[in-house]
Structures are given as C-alpha cells and as structure tokens.
Design an enzyme around this catalytic site. Sequence first.
Site, short mmCIF file in Angstrom:
data_model
loop_
_atom_site.label_atom_id
_atom_site.label_comp_id
_atom_site.label_asym_id
_atom_site.label_seq_id
_atom_site.Cartn_x
_atom_site.Cartn_y
_atom_site.Cartn_z
N ARG A 37 47.28 46.45 35.87
CA ARG A 37 45.91 46.02 36.17
C ARG A 37 44.89 46.84 35.37
NH1 ARG A 37 46.40 44.55 42.58
NH2 ARG A 37 47.13 42.45 42.18
N LYS A 198 55.99 29.15 53.04
CA LYS A 198 55.35 28.24 53.98
C LYS A 198 54.69 27.02 53.36
CE LYS A 198 53.74 31.65 57.34
NZ LYS A 198 52.41 32.23 57.54
N GLY A 350 50.70 36.47 42.69
CA GLY A 350 51.48 36.84 43.86
C GLY A 350 52.97 36.87 43.60
N GLY A 373 45.87 34.98 45.95
CA GLY A 373 44.99 34.13 46.75
C GLY A 373 43.96 33.41 45.89
#
Length: 399
Positions: A37, A198, A350, A373
């Site tokens: 990062r 999910k 992610g 996200g």
Amino acid sequence: MNKLTIKDINLKGKRVIVRVDFNVPLDDHLKITDDRRIQASLPTIQYILGQKARKVILMSHLGRPDGQAINDMRLRPVAQRLQELLGERVLRLEDCIGDTVQKAIDTSSERVILLENLRFHKEEIKNDPNFAHQLALLADIYVNDAFGTAHRAHASTEGITKYLPSVAGFLLETEITYLGKAIQNPPKPFVVILGGAKVSDKILLIENLIPKANAIIIGGGMAYTFLKAQGKKIGNSICENDKVDLARELMVKAKAAGVQVALTEDFLIVESFDKPQGRKIVKEIPDGWEAVDIGPQTRASYKKVLATAKTVVWNGPMGVFEINEFAEGTKEIAQYLATLKGVTTIIGGGDSAAAITKFGLERAMTHISTGGGASLEFLEGKELPGIVALRDKEGLVAR
Ligand code: AMP
C-alpha cells in the site's frame, strides 16, 4: 474519467494534502509485513514532488483505534518505510491537526510530512466539519489517493473537499478507470466470476451486473444457496437459507436477460475443515459432508465460459483458498485467467486479491483493486462519496 486529477492542476509552490491508504498489516513487533500500500502511493507522491509542490502532507488511518491514541497504531513504521522507499527524509508528526502540527509543517525543512493516524480522532469517521476544516487548513490542495476508503464519507475523504480544491491521485484514477469501464462499457463478452462466502454480500452486485454481463460464474460458498434453490443436495455446505428464494429469482432474472449462469457441478468435500486428508471429489454431496472447493469438471466448465470472454471481473474465491488443500479450484481459475490474451481481467479487492497474491499472479492481471468494500460498492453501481466529492472535469457530468 470525469474527475480532475493531479495532472489537471498547478501544484507548483503549493501545500498538497493527500489522503493515502497506509493501513498496512503489522506483526507483533510492529514490523510491516506487506508494504504494497505504501509502494502504491509512490507515483502520486513523486509526481507531486516533481511538480515542485512546497509540501506533500500525507494522511491515513491505521487499524481501528476508535478515537483513542493507541501507541501500537501509530504511523511510525510507515514513516520509516516510506522514507526508505522515497529516498528522502519524511517528517512524522504526533498528531494530525492543531497549532503544533501547523507550525511543524511551516518550519520543517522536509518536503514530505506524514500526519498521525486520523482515526485517533473520533471526528474523522463522524465526518465532523470542524475536524475536516482543521485538516484543510494545513494545505492549499487536496488529493484523494485512497480508493479503499472512498466508499466512506469521512472527514479526510469527503468533509475536507468542502474547503479545498479536490482532485484524484493516480491510484484512485486507475481504479475509477478500470472498474468504471467494467461496469459502463466492457468489451464483450463480459464474464463475471462470483464466489466467496455469502450471497447476501453480493446481491446488489449480481443485480447490477445481470443487465451488463453475458455470463455469470457462481462458485465458492455462495454457490450452495443457488444449488439448494435448484433442489440439489448440499449436505453441510455453507448456505443462507433465507436467501434461497432470492437466489432462485436471480437465476430467473438472469435467464430472462439471456445471461448464462454457470454453477458448480462437482465438489471437493470434507467431513470437517480440520480433516483435509479425508477429502474427496463427488458429483453429489452426501449428508454430513461439506463442500470446500469446486471440482475438476466445474473448473473445466468455467474455463470454457472464460475462454469466450473479452472482459472478466472476479469477486470472491472459488473455495476455502486459505487452506492449501482447498485452494486448487481458486488457483486453477486464477492461473487460467493469467493465460488469457487480449482480455481485460479485473480482480475485485479483498479475498480475491489476496488469492491472486497467494498464487503470485498479480502481474498477470490487468487490474487488481486495492479496495475490498469500495470495489464491491463501485461494481454495484453505487456512487462512492470520496469520488463524488472531487471536482468534475469541465463540461462533463458526474458519474
Ligand atoms: P467473501 O469475503 O464473501 O468474498 O468470502 C471469502 C471467504 O469465503 C473466504 O474466506 C473463503 O474461505 C470463503 N469460502 C469460499 N468458498 C467457501 C466454501 N465452499 N465454504 C465455506 N467458505 C467458503
């Protein structure tokens, strides 16, 4: 892209405050275990310095200190690493707002300054206007280069834009360009690979992509809710029972829109996660067993669909890839993507990004998003507050 970037404005002699994402992983000795990062922010920082800006003031969060100054969440290790990477001194401050900070910036000989963890102040997450104004007072221009937090309206991502000319850095520009192209105007056939745990996390994504995609591949844990909706036996596999009807509806919608839906056809199953040695491949999941990866027939079918693609967006692993014995399906699909020529391959952040990294395939993909996200919300078609707040290029309408 319809937002102004650092290339569109005059930075000479200016104090430029940049929201970066230095939320790096640290080990127990506060050593950075992955500095990507920080590395990713270098082009923006170096460009601003190259344009002879007076100061580059960097700000970031690290972890979740919940409004408290926590020693283990200070940005000291980041400042050290940044200094090594930049090859010039970085002044690290003990806070991010206030007179002492202002004075240190005004009197420092260093061109690069790193403010302390923004989330030591609870006002950051609350998007408190006074806190945002105090950050803005430190500079003449604001640059957002932190895509990972662009979906949050925080003081350093949205509030501050009310007080300063606000533009995008290179990292943000790249994200908007690639993800934007994928959802607005993808070269077709456009194939979406969805996985992960999910269905509930991906409903909006599926709904937004059905009208745009030619095929949707559904693997990973979410596939079992869809398979149950088709009346298949899923044993103890992960399933959201309250989403079975919705899964059925989504498949009907996809069919009506002429979108091919590819589901898992064979499975790697175990009796329990901690007994990987007893794993086997089956076409039907017996009671008491749990599917943890896609089987070889499924991999072959998915590859056939992918072979037709010109654009691929991938969000969510095909199995429990964190455990090596269950990672083959995710790995094989990733390796296959890496061989495709003339295809735009976009990896949502992610877990999918973590999987690509685990297999050492980062360089083989067109774009790997830095925001989990944020990339999900972008692909869902939502407007991200940190992006919306930046200045539009003249004559263009905001996304
Ligand atoms: P997500 O954050 O929704 O993308 O989910 C990622 C997680 O899904 C990873 O931690 C995987 O281990 C998990 N996952 C993928 N496939 C399965 C599966 N078949 N059963 C249980 N978990 C899975």
